[in-house]
Design a protein around this motif. Structure first.
Motif, PDB file in Angstrom:
ATOM      1  N   LEU A   1      -4.133 -20.103  -0.724  1.00 15.55           N
ATOM      2  CA  LEU A   1      -4.268 -21.061  -0.373  1.00 15.55           C
ATOM      3  C   LEU A   1      -5.432 -22.244  -0.824  1.00 15.55           C
ATOM      4  N   TRP A   2      -4.946 -23.705  -0.915  1.00 15.82           N
ATOM      5  CA  TRP A   2      -5.563 -24.615  -1.484  1.00 15.82           C
ATOM      6  C   TRP A   2      -5.744 -26.058  -0.724  1.00 15.82           C
ATOM      7  N   ARG A   3      -6.893 -26.451  -0.705  1.00 11.86           N
ATOM      8  CA  ARG A   3      -6.817 -27.761   0.030  1.00 11.86           C
ATOM      9  C   ARG A   3      -5.787 -28.209   1.645  1.00 11.86           C
ATOM     10  N   GLY A   4      -6.177 -26.189   2.310  1.00 11.88           N
ATOM     11  CA  GLY A   4      -5.871 -26.549   3.833  1.00 11.88           C
ATOM     12  C   GLY A   4      -4.234 -26.250   3.464  1.00 11.88           C
ATOM     13  N   GLN A   5      -3.821 -25.976   2.363  1.00 15.48           N
ATOM     14  CA  GLN A   5      -1.997 -25.489   2.283  1.00 15.48           C
ATOM     15  C   GLN A   5      -1.933 -24.426   1.842  1.00 15.48           C
ATOM     16  N   GLU A   6      -0.602 -23.615   2.352  1.00 15.85           N
ATOM     17  CA  GLU A   6      -0.839 -22.495   2.009  1.00 15.85           C
ATOM     18  C   GLU A   6       0.078 -22.199   0.852  1.00 15.85           C
ATOM     19  N   LEU A   7      -0.555 -21.693  -0.732  1.00 14.77           N
ATOM     20  CA  LEU A   7       0.631 -21.988  -2.319  1.00 14.77           C
ATOM     21  C   LEU A   7       1.846 -20.438  -1.419  1.00 14.77           C
ATOM     22  N   GLY A   8       1.399 -19.608  -0.968  1.00 10.49           N
ATOM     23  CA  GLY A   8       1.960 -18.477  -1.267  1.00 10.49           C
ATOM     24  C   GLY A   8       1.197 -17.419  -0.721  1.00 10.49           C
ATOM     25  N   ARG A   9       2.617 -16.134  -0.285  1.00  7.49           N
ATOM     26  CA  ARG A   9       1.694 -15.106   0.302  1.00  7.49           C
ATOM     27  C   ARG A   9       2.611 -13.802  -1.036  1.00  7.49           C
ATOM     28  N   VAL A  10       1.784 -12.866  -0.568  1.00  4.40           N
ATOM     29  CA  VAL A  10       2.342 -11.996  -1.455  1.00  4.40           C
ATOM     30  C   VAL A  10       2.023 -10.503  -0.593  1.00  4.40           C
ATOM     31  N   SER A  11       2.707  -9.872  -0.263  1.00  3.60           N
ATOM     32  CA  SER A  11       2.984  -8.527  -0.089  1.00  3.60           C
ATOM     33  C   SER A  11       1.806  -7.334  -1.102  1.00  3.60           C
ATOM     34  N   LEU A  12       0.877  -6.388   0.753  1.00  2.00           N
ATOM     35  CA  LEU A  12       0.303  -5.494  -0.195  1.00  2.00           C
ATOM     36  C   LEU A  12       0.962  -4.183   0.146  1.00  2.00           C
ATOM     37  N   VAL A  13       1.349  -3.222  -1.252  1.00  2.00           N
ATOM     38  CA  VAL A  13       1.919  -2.104  -0.081  1.00  2.00           C
ATOM     39  C   VAL A  13       1.069  -0.841  -0.784  1.00  2.00           C
ATOM     40  N   ALA A  14       1.415   0.236  -0.293  1.00  2.00           N
ATOM     41  CA  ALA A  14       0.623   1.507  -0.748  1.00  2.00           C
ATOM     42  C   ALA A  14       0.365   1.570  -1.868  1.00  2.00           C
ATOM     43  N   GLY A  15      -0.739   1.724  -2.762  1.00  2.00           N
ATOM     44  CA  GLY A  15       0.033   2.431  -4.353  1.00  2.00           C
ATOM     45  C   GLY A  15      -0.355   3.422  -4.620  1.00  2.00           C
ATOM     46  N   LYS A  16      -0.392   4.826  -3.662  1.00  2.05           N
ATOM     47  CA  LYS A  16      -0.490   5.670  -3.750  1.00  2.05           C
ATOM     48  C   LYS A  16       0.265   6.909  -2.816  1.00  2.05           C
ATOM     49  N   GLU A  17       1.163   8.066  -2.638  1.00  2.00           N
ATOM     50  CA  GLU A  17       0.898   8.829  -1.145  1.00  2.00           C
ATOM     51  C   GLU A  17      -0.140   9.462  -0.419  1.00  2.00           C
ATOM     52  N   VAL A  18      -0.290   9.555   0.583  1.00  2.00           N
ATOM     53  CA  VAL A  18      -1.335   9.768   1.177  1.00  2.00           C
ATOM     54  C   VAL A  18      -0.584  11.196   2.009  1.00  2.00           C
ATOM     55  N   LEU A  19      -0.880  12.995   1.719  1.00  2.00           N
ATOM     56  CA  LEU A  19      -0.086  13.308   2.802  1.00  2.00           C
ATOM     57  C   LEU A  19      -1.049  13.850   3.983  1.00  2.00           C
ATOM     58  N   GLU A  20      -0.339  14.440   4.974  1.00  2.00           N
ATOM     59  CA  GLU A  20      -1.043  14.711   6.248  1.00  2.00           C
ATOM     60  C   GLU A  20      -1.538  16.050   6.232  1.00  2.00           C
ATOM     61  N   ARG A  21      -2.627  16.228   6.875  1.00  2.00           N
ATOM     62  CA  ARG A  21      -3.981  17.312   6.196  1.00  2.00           C
ATOM     63  C   ARG A  21      -2.713  19.109   7.677  1.00  2.00           C
ATOM     64  N   PRO A  22      -2.869  20.117   6.577  1.00  2.00           N
ATOM     65  CA  PRO A  22      -1.969  20.420   6.884  1.00  2.00           C
ATOM     66  C   PRO A  22      -2.708  21.845   8.739  1.00  2.00           C
ATOM     67  N   TRP A  23      -2.504  22.489   9.520  1.00  2.00           N
ATOM     68  CA  TRP A  23      -2.597  22.686  10.316  1.00  2.00           C
ATOM     69  C   TRP A  23      -3.790  23.014  10.500  1.00  2.00           C
ATOM     70  N   TRP A  24      -4.000  23.749   9.443  1.00  2.00           N
ATOM     71  CA  TRP A  24      -5.848  25.039   9.230  1.00  2.00           C
ATOM     72  C   TRP A  24      -6.267  24.078   8.387  1.00  2.00           C
ATOM     73  N   TRP A  25      -6.601  22.774   8.864  1.00  2.00           N
ATOM     74  CA  TRP A  25      -7.686  21.762   7.737  1.00  2.00           C
ATOM     75  C   TRP A  25      -8.633  21.659   8.565  1.00  2.00           C
ATOM     76  N   ARG A  26      -8.871  21.920   9.939  1.00  2.00           N
ATOM     77  CA  ARG A  26      -9.971  22.184  10.863  1.00  2.00           C
ATOM     78  C   ARG A  26     -10.888  23.126  10.446  1.00  2.00           C
ATOM     79  N   LEU A  27      -9.804  24.146  10.473  1.00  2.00           N
ATOM     80  CA  LEU A  27     -10.074  25.762  10.665  1.00  2.00           C
ATOM     81  C   LEU A  27     -11.112  25.554   9.281  1.00  2.00           C
ATOM     82  N   LEU A  28     -10.582  25.543   8.534  1.00  2.00           N
ATOM     83  CA  LEU A  28     -11.860  25.457   6.943  1.00  2.00           C
ATOM     84  C   LEU A  28     -12.281  24.783   7.137  1.00  2.00           C
ATOM     85  N   GLY A  29     -12.049  23.903   7.442  1.00  2.00           N
ATOM     86  CA  GLY A  29     -13.352  22.706   7.359  1.00  2.00           C
ATOM     87  C   GLY A  29     -12.782  21.742   6.214  1.00  2.00           C
TER      88      GLY A  29
END
Length: 374
Positions: free
Chosen positions: A342-370
């Motif tokens: 923003l500049w002087r109340g005017q929108e100059l533009g928008r840029v999309s933010l995206v995930a920069g890396k992969e985050v895998l789901e925890r396996p089922w035994w995650w909580r068991l092992l802590g």
């Protein structure tokens, strides 16, 4: 309790937008102009870089003809042959092309006369040809103004004769011109220095000259657009000019010297406005928590870069908005928010933010092992 606290934090991140900071971008002060109202816009972006009473409603005089002619070009065939009515022929105040009842002339010749010579009788003939009668065409003009978002514009006639209910603003006129210049025929006509108006029956010709003096050597970069003068409106001018890849539109209303004012604004814009890089593709911006993921959060990066024209020396605000709650898995490139500049109340533009890396789901035994995998 820990889970609830985490949820509150994520809620704030997801639905909040916050000011990240400002970018200082020093520039010469804009010129002083004699016009009572004025504006300077860059056509491609639609951004305004100068305003003086720019939202104040004022008489637009013949700048009205921008709307008259762009509407005619959009709604009718320019090759249509028009029979001049008594009403059109009776118009005699201001500039005219001496239309006579019963004459036949093509619509494109009337539009040419209105834009280049500012012929007042031509606009009435245009309205009657396109809409069947003048007042219906004026209603269409007002409807088009609303469609274009020109909320401070209202027309009573097609040529700009003064009337208490006939008004516009410097900003609205700039926006209207920006729209009209997208039409190649309109853009060509407003840049024409000399032309000849030709009638079909009886066959006759009338040489005309553009009323915009900037086209006759006053400013080499000029590309148009339209003059306007009445006692109520004073000297008015919409002027466009190219500077490299940019095209600027200056509007001056009730000026003591419209050409000097317009050139001052156009020259300032072309000299002082520079392309500034606000964001690079792949640039890191922030992190967002990820529920049930092998990593606790994910970096957000810009999907694309953004560069805009800016005067040097003023701050640009950067706001980050995150739009999604995250739960693993998260894949690279997934859209998760945006940065708003923003500049002087005017929108100059928008840029999309995206995930920069992969985050895998925890396996089922995650909580068991802590365990937590990094």
């Amino acid at each position: 309790m820990k889970v609830k606290v985490w949820k509150v934090k994520v809620w704030f991140l997801i639905f909040g937008c916050w000011l990240l900071g400002v970018v200082q971008v020093a520039w010469a002060s804009p010129p002083e102009v004699t016009a009572e109202a004025a504006a300077l816009m860059e056509r491609q972006s639609g951004l305004f870089y100068y305003e003086k009473n720019a939202t104040e409603r004022r008489a637009p005089a013949s700048l009205t003809k921008v709307m008259t002619c762009i509407l005619a070009l959009e709604m009718a065939d320019p090759e249509e042959v028009v029979t001049v009515s008594r009403r059109a022929a009776a118009i005699s105040m201001g500039l005219v092309i001496d239309l006579r009842p019963g004459e036949q002339i093509k619509l494109r010749e009337l539009i040419k006369a209105a834009l280049i010579h500012s012929a007042n009788d031509a606009t009435v003939a245009i309205a009657e040809a396109v809409a069947g009668d003048h007042d219906t065409f004026v209603r269409w003009m007002n409807a088009k103004a609303l469609l274009l978002g020109l909320e401070d514009t209202h027309f009573v006639n097609t040529n700009g004769y003064s009337h208490p209910e006939h008004w516009s603003t410097a900003k609205d006129l700039a926006r209207l011109t920006r729209y009209a210049l997208q039409n190649p025929t309109f853009a060509s006509l407003v840049a024409t220095r000399q032309a000849v108006v030709r009638w079909e029956k009886p066959q006759r010709e009338l040489p005309i000259s553009n009323t915009n003096r900037l086209l006759h050597g006053g400013y080499p970069q000029v590309t148009g657009v339209k003059t306007g003068t009445t006692q109520a409106a004073g000297q008015c001018l919409i002027a466009s000019a190219r500077s490299g890849e940019q095209e600027f539109v200056a509007v001056v209303l009730k000026s003591k010297n419209r050409y000097r004012d317009a050139v001052a604004l156009l020259s300032w814009g072309s000299k002082e406005l520079k392309e500034v890089n606000l964001c690079d593709k792949g640039e890191y911006w922030t992190r967002l928590p990820v529920a049930e993921g092998r990593l606790g959060d994910v970096p957000l990066v810009a999907r694309e870069g953004l560069s805009v024209l800016l005067p040097l020396g003023e701050p640009v605000e950067k706001q980050i908005c995150l739009t999604r709650a995250l739960r693993a898995p998260v894949y690279p490139g997934s859209p998760l928010g945006e940065v708003i500049f923003l500049w002087r109340g005017q929108e100059l533009g928008r840029v999309s933010l995206v995930a920069g890396k992969e985050v895998l789901e925890r396996p089922w035994w995650w909580r068991l092992l802590g365990k937590r995998f990094e």
